[in-house]
Design a protein around this motif. Structure first.
Motif, PDB file in Angstrom:
ATOM      1  N   THR A  32     -33.532  13.194  32.956  1.00 48.50           N
ATOM      2  CA  THR A  32     -33.151  13.966  31.778  1.00 48.50           C
ATOM      3  C   THR A  32     -31.732  13.569  31.392  1.00 48.50           C
ATOM      4  O   THR A  32     -30.825  13.619  32.212  1.00 48.50           O
ATOM      5  CB  THR A  32     -33.190  15.472  32.079  1.00 48.50           C
ATOM      6  OG1 THR A  32     -34.499  15.815  32.535  1.00 48.50           O
ATOM      7  CG2 THR A  32     -32.841  16.284  30.845  1.00 48.50           C
ATOM      8  N   GLY A  33     -31.553  13.135  30.154  1.00 46.78           N
ATOM      9  CA  GLY A  33     -30.235  12.714  29.710  1.00 46.78           C
ATOM     10  C   GLY A  33     -30.250  12.396  28.232  1.00 46.78           C
ATOM     11  O   GLY A  33     -31.088  12.897  27.494  1.00 46.78           O
ATOM     12  N   TRP A  34     -29.341  11.530  27.815  1.00 50.24           N
ATOM     13  CA  TRP A  34     -29.268  11.141  26.419  1.00 50.24           C
ATOM     14  C   TRP A  34     -29.058   9.631  26.329  1.00 50.24           C
ATOM     15  O   TRP A  34     -28.578   9.004  27.261  1.00 50.24           O
ATOM     16  CB  TRP A  34     -28.173  11.904  25.682  1.00 50.24           C
ATOM     17  CG  TRP A  34     -26.772  11.563  26.121  1.00 50.24           C
ATOM     18  CD1 TRP A  34     -25.932  10.676  25.519  1.00 50.24           C
ATOM     19  CD2 TRP A  34     -26.067  12.075  27.237  1.00 50.24           C
ATOM     20  NE1 TRP A  34     -24.742  10.599  26.195  1.00 50.24           N
ATOM     21  CE2 TRP A  34     -24.798  11.466  27.271  1.00 50.24           C
ATOM     22  CE3 TRP A  34     -26.363  12.995  28.229  1.00 50.24           C
ATOM     23  CZ2 TRP A  34     -23.853  11.737  28.237  1.00 50.24           C
ATOM     24  CZ3 TRP A  34     -25.411  13.258  29.204  1.00 50.24           C
ATOM     25  CH2 TRP A  34     -24.177  12.650  29.189  1.00 50.24           C
ATOM     26  N   GLN A  45     -27.645   8.088  29.710  1.00 47.87           N
ATOM     27  CA  GLN A  45     -26.550   8.742  30.425  1.00 47.87           C
ATOM     28  C   GLN A  45     -27.051  10.056  31.001  1.00 47.87           C
ATOM     29  O   GLN A  45     -27.879  10.731  30.386  1.00 47.87           O
ATOM     30  CB  GLN A  45     -25.398   9.046  29.463  1.00 47.87           C
ATOM     31  CG  GLN A  45     -24.756   7.840  28.860  1.00 47.87           C
ATOM     32  CD  GLN A  45     -23.575   7.355  29.674  1.00 47.87           C
ATOM     33  OE1 GLN A  45     -23.144   7.983  30.625  1.00 47.87           O
ATOM     34  NE2 GLN A  45     -23.062   6.203  29.288  1.00 47.87           N
ATOM     35  N   ILE A  46     -26.541  10.414  32.160  1.00 48.97           N
ATOM     36  CA  ILE A  46     -26.851  11.720  32.740  1.00 48.97           C
ATOM     37  C   ILE A  46     -25.541  12.435  33.064  1.00 48.97           C
ATOM     38  O   ILE A  46     -24.505  11.803  33.206  1.00 48.97           O
ATOM     39  CB  ILE A  46     -27.728  11.603  34.001  1.00 48.97           C
ATOM     40  CG1 ILE A  46     -26.998  10.833  35.103  1.00 48.97           C
ATOM     41  CG2 ILE A  46     -29.063  10.969  33.682  1.00 48.97           C
ATOM     42  CD1 ILE A  46     -27.680  10.886  36.440  1.00 48.97           C
ATOM     43  N   ARG A  47     -25.612  13.747  33.172  1.00 46.94           N
ATOM     44  CA  ARG A  47     -24.424  14.537  33.513  1.00 46.94           C
ATOM     45  C   ARG A  47     -24.330  14.799  35.017  1.00 46.94           C
ATOM     46  O   ARG A  47     -23.265  14.749  35.596  1.00 46.94           O
ATOM     47  CB  ARG A  47     -24.447  15.873  32.775  1.00 46.94           C
ATOM     48  CG  ARG A  47     -24.068  15.758  31.334  1.00 46.94           C
ATOM     49  CD  ARG A  47     -23.854  17.139  30.703  1.00 46.94           C
ATOM     50  NE  ARG A  47     -23.370  16.979  29.343  1.00 46.94           N
ATOM     51  CZ  ARG A  47     -24.142  16.791  28.281  1.00 46.94           C
ATOM     52  NH1 ARG A  47     -25.457  16.739  28.427  1.00 46.94           N
ATOM     53  NH2 ARG A  47     -23.624  16.654  27.085  1.00 46.94           N
ATOM     54  N   GLU A  49     -26.456  13.934  38.586  1.00 40.54           N
ATOM     55  CA  GLU A  49     -27.586  13.251  39.208  1.00 40.54           C
ATOM     56  C   GLU A  49     -28.413  14.171  40.111  1.00 40.54           C
ATOM     57  O   GLU A  49     -29.588  13.923  40.329  1.00 40.54           O
ATOM     58  CB  GLU A  49     -27.137  12.008  39.964  1.00 40.54           C
ATOM     59  CG  GLU A  49     -26.303  12.270  41.182  1.00 40.54           C
ATOM     60  CD  GLU A  49     -25.808  10.984  41.802  1.00 40.54           C
ATOM     61  OE1 GLU A  49     -26.623  10.158  42.226  1.00 40.54           O
ATOM     62  OE2 GLU A  49     -24.580  10.805  41.848  1.00 40.54           O
ATOM     63  N   ASP A  52     -30.405  16.052  37.104  1.00 37.57           N
ATOM     64  CA  ASP A  52     -30.955  15.270  35.987  1.00 37.57           C
ATOM     65  C   ASP A  52     -31.904  14.166  36.423  1.00 37.57           C
ATOM     66  O   ASP A  52     -32.573  13.559  35.591  1.00 37.57           O
ATOM     67  CB  ASP A  52     -29.830  14.647  35.161  1.00 37.57           C
ATOM     68  CG  ASP A  52     -28.984  15.686  34.454  1.00 37.57           C
ATOM     69  OD1 ASP A  52     -29.431  16.850  34.336  1.00 37.57           O
ATOM     70  OD2 ASP A  52     -27.870  15.344  34.008  1.00 37.57           O
TER      71      ASP A  52
END
Length: 75
Positions: A32-34, A45-47, A49, A52
């Protein structure tokens, strides 16, 4: 670099921000990221680990790379 490369039979993407999580080769993951761009390439990118990136408990066979010529890769 703190990255992994995630791919399936159709495509792949670099996931940036992975440094501590153990991810076995061939494991199935949910990320899950952007989407972001770095040096002309798209990456994910992830916030966090720990939350995400989820490693599922059913490892798969590693996906074999698809061999392409330079010309074919530009099509």
């Amino acid at each position: 670099f703190e990255v992994i490369y995630v791919q399936d039979q159709t495509s792949g993407i670099t996931v940036f921000g992975i440094s501590q999580k153990e991810i076995p080769l061939g494991a199935e993951v949910i990320v899950t990221g952007w989407i972001d761009e770095y040096d002309g390439d798209l990456e994910m990118q992830i916030r966090n680990e720990a939350t995400d990136v989820i490693v599922l408990d059913t490892p798969n066979e590693p996906v074999l790379p698809k061999v392409l010529s330079t010309g074919d890769s530009m099509k």
